[in-house]
Design a protein around this motif. Structure first.
Motif, PDB file in Angstrom:
ATOM      1  N   ALA A   1      -8.359  28.094   4.702  1.00  0.00           N
ATOM      2  CA  ALA A   1      -7.361  28.513   3.712  1.00  0.00           C
ATOM      3  C   ALA A   1      -6.446  27.314   3.484  1.00  0.00           C
ATOM      4  N   HIS A   2      -6.199  26.998   2.225  1.00  0.00           N
ATOM      5  CA  HIS A   2      -5.438  25.809   1.848  1.00  0.00           C
ATOM      6  C   HIS A   2      -4.295  26.239   0.936  1.00  0.00           C
ATOM      7  N   PHE A   3      -3.060  25.993   1.360  1.00  0.00           N
ATOM      8  CA  PHE A   3      -1.868  26.381   0.607  1.00  0.00           C
ATOM      9  C   PHE A   3      -0.999  25.166   0.320  1.00  0.00           C
ATOM     10  N   THR A   4      -0.318  25.180  -0.837  1.00  0.00           N
ATOM     11  CA  THR A   4       0.620  24.128  -1.196  1.00  0.00           C
ATOM     12  C   THR A   4       1.977  24.756  -1.516  1.00  0.00           C
ATOM     13  N   PRO A   5       3.049  24.253  -0.878  1.00  0.00           N
ATOM     14  CA  PRO A   5       4.383  24.746  -1.215  1.00  0.00           C
ATOM     15  C   PRO A   5       4.763  24.336  -2.637  1.00  0.00           C
ATOM     16  N   PRO A   6       5.591  25.134  -3.320  1.00  0.00           N
ATOM     17  CA  PRO A   6       6.005  24.776  -4.680  1.00  0.00           C
ATOM     18  C   PRO A   6       6.654  23.390  -4.725  1.00  0.00           C
ATOM     19  N   GLY A   7       6.178  22.546  -5.628  1.00  0.00           N
ATOM     20  CA  GLY A   7       6.753  21.227  -5.829  1.00  0.00           C
ATOM     21  C   GLY A   7       6.420  20.196  -4.766  1.00  0.00           C
ATOM     22  N   SER A   8       5.558  20.524  -3.827  1.00  0.00           N
ATOM     23  CA  SER A   8       5.252  19.621  -2.724  1.00  0.00           C
ATOM     24  C   SER A   8       3.989  18.810  -2.987  1.00  0.00           C
ATOM     25  N   GLY A   9       3.969  17.595  -2.460  1.00  0.00           N
ATOM     26  CA  GLY A   9       2.772  16.764  -2.500  1.00  0.00           C
ATOM     27  C   GLY A   9       1.936  16.906  -1.242  1.00  0.00           C
ATOM     28  N   CYS A  10       2.398  17.712  -0.298  1.00  0.00           N
ATOM     29  CA  CYS A  10       1.689  17.919   0.969  1.00  0.00           C
ATOM     30  C   CYS A  10       1.318  19.396   1.098  1.00  0.00           C
ATOM     31  N   SER A  11       0.120  19.657   1.565  1.00  0.00           N
ATOM     32  CA  SER A  11      -0.388  21.017   1.720  1.00  0.00           C
ATOM     33  C   SER A  11      -0.638  21.331   3.183  1.00  0.00           C
TER      34      SER A  11
ATOM     35  N   MET B   1       0.844  -1.166   0.000  1.00  0.00           N
ATOM     36  CA  MET B   1       0.000   0.000   0.000  1.00  0.00           C
ATOM     37  C   MET B   1       0.898   1.240   0.000  1.00  0.00           C
ATOM     38  N   ASP B   2       0.597   2.184  -0.868  1.00  0.00           N
ATOM     39  CA  ASP B   2       1.357   3.423  -0.982  1.00  0.00           C
ATOM     40  C   ASP B   2       0.601   4.529  -0.246  1.00  0.00           C
ATOM     41  N   LEU B   3       1.103   4.940   0.916  1.00  0.00           N
ATOM     42  CA  LEU B   3       0.449   5.969   1.721  1.00  0.00           C
ATOM     43  C   LEU B   3       1.265   7.251   1.700  1.00  0.00           C
ATOM     44  N   LYS B   4       0.568   8.378   1.751  1.00  0.00           N
ATOM     45  CA  LYS B   4       1.227   9.681   1.745  1.00  0.00           C
ATOM     46  C   LYS B   4       0.498  10.622   2.695  1.00  0.00           C
ATOM     47  N   ILE B   5       1.221  11.563   3.247  1.00  0.00           N
ATOM     48  CA  ILE B   5       0.587  12.649   3.990  1.00  0.00           C
ATOM     49  C   ILE B   5       0.234  13.720   2.964  1.00  0.00           C
ATOM     50  N   GLU B   6      -1.025  14.102   2.929  1.00  0.00           N
ATOM     51  CA  GLU B   6      -1.502  15.056   1.935  1.00  0.00           C
ATOM     52  C   GLU B   6      -1.727  16.455   2.504  1.00  0.00           C
ATOM     53  N   VAL B   7      -2.254  16.535   3.747  1.00  0.00           N
ATOM     54  CA  VAL B   7      -2.624  17.830   4.320  1.00  0.00           C
ATOM     55  C   VAL B   7      -2.281  17.856   5.800  1.00  0.00           C
ATOM     56  N   ILE B   8      -1.738  18.976   6.250  1.00  0.00           N
ATOM     57  CA  ILE B   8      -1.470  19.225   7.661  1.00  0.00           C
ATOM     58  C   ILE B   8      -2.340  20.412   8.090  1.00  0.00           C
ATOM     59  N   VAL B   9      -3.113  20.273   9.162  1.00  0.00           N
ATOM     60  CA  VAL B   9      -3.932  21.372   9.678  1.00  0.00           C
ATOM     61  C   VAL B   9      -3.122  22.107  10.740  1.00  0.00           C
ATOM     62  N   LEU B  10      -2.954  23.410  10.543  1.00  0.00           N
ATOM     63  CA  LEU B  10      -2.202  24.245  11.480  1.00  0.00           C
ATOM     64  C   LEU B  10      -3.157  25.158  12.241  1.00  0.00           C
ATOM     65  N   PRO B  11      -3.084  25.161  13.562  1.00  0.00           N
ATOM     66  CA  PRO B  11      -3.901  26.103  14.327  1.00  0.00           C
ATOM     67  C   PRO B  11      -3.223  27.480  14.328  1.00  0.00           C
TER      68      PRO B  11
END
Length: 73
Positions: free
Chosen positions: A42-52, A1-11
Motif C-alpha cells: 500500500a502506497h500513500f502520499t500526504p497532501p502536498g508532499s514529495g515523500c510517500s 546533485m539534487d537528492l530527495k527522499i521519495e519513499v519511506i517503508v513502514l513496518p
C-alpha cells in the motif's frame, strides 16, 4: 546533485488498519497491490508532499512499530 527522499517503508502489523488510518488523515492512496499472498504493498502520499509511505506484507523484515524518530510535520 539534487537528492530527495521519495519513499519511506513502514513496518505495520495490520495493513487494513494502517490504510484506514492514513486515509482518514487525508493521504492519497497511490497503489494497493498484492500480486501474491506473501506480498502486498500500500502506497500513500500526504497532501502536498514529495515523500510517500509504503507498507504491507512482505515488504520489510523490520518489526511492526519499530520505526523511531520519523516525524509527520
Amino acid at each position: 546533485m539534487d537528492l530527495k527522499i521519495e519513499v519511506i517503508v513502514l513496518p505495520v502489523a495490520d495493513t487494513e488498519r494502517a490504510k484506514a488510518f492514513y486515509d482518514k488523515l487525508g493521504f492519497r492512496l497511490d497503489l494497493d497491490t498484492g500480486p501474491s499472498t506473501d506480498f502486498r504493498c500500500a502506497h500513500f502520499t500526504p497532501p502536498g508532499s514529495g515523500c510517500s509511505i509504503m507498507f504491507g506484507e512482505g515488504m520489510t523484515a523490520a518489526e511492526p512499530g519499530s520505526v523511531q524518530g520519523l516525524y509527520l510535520i
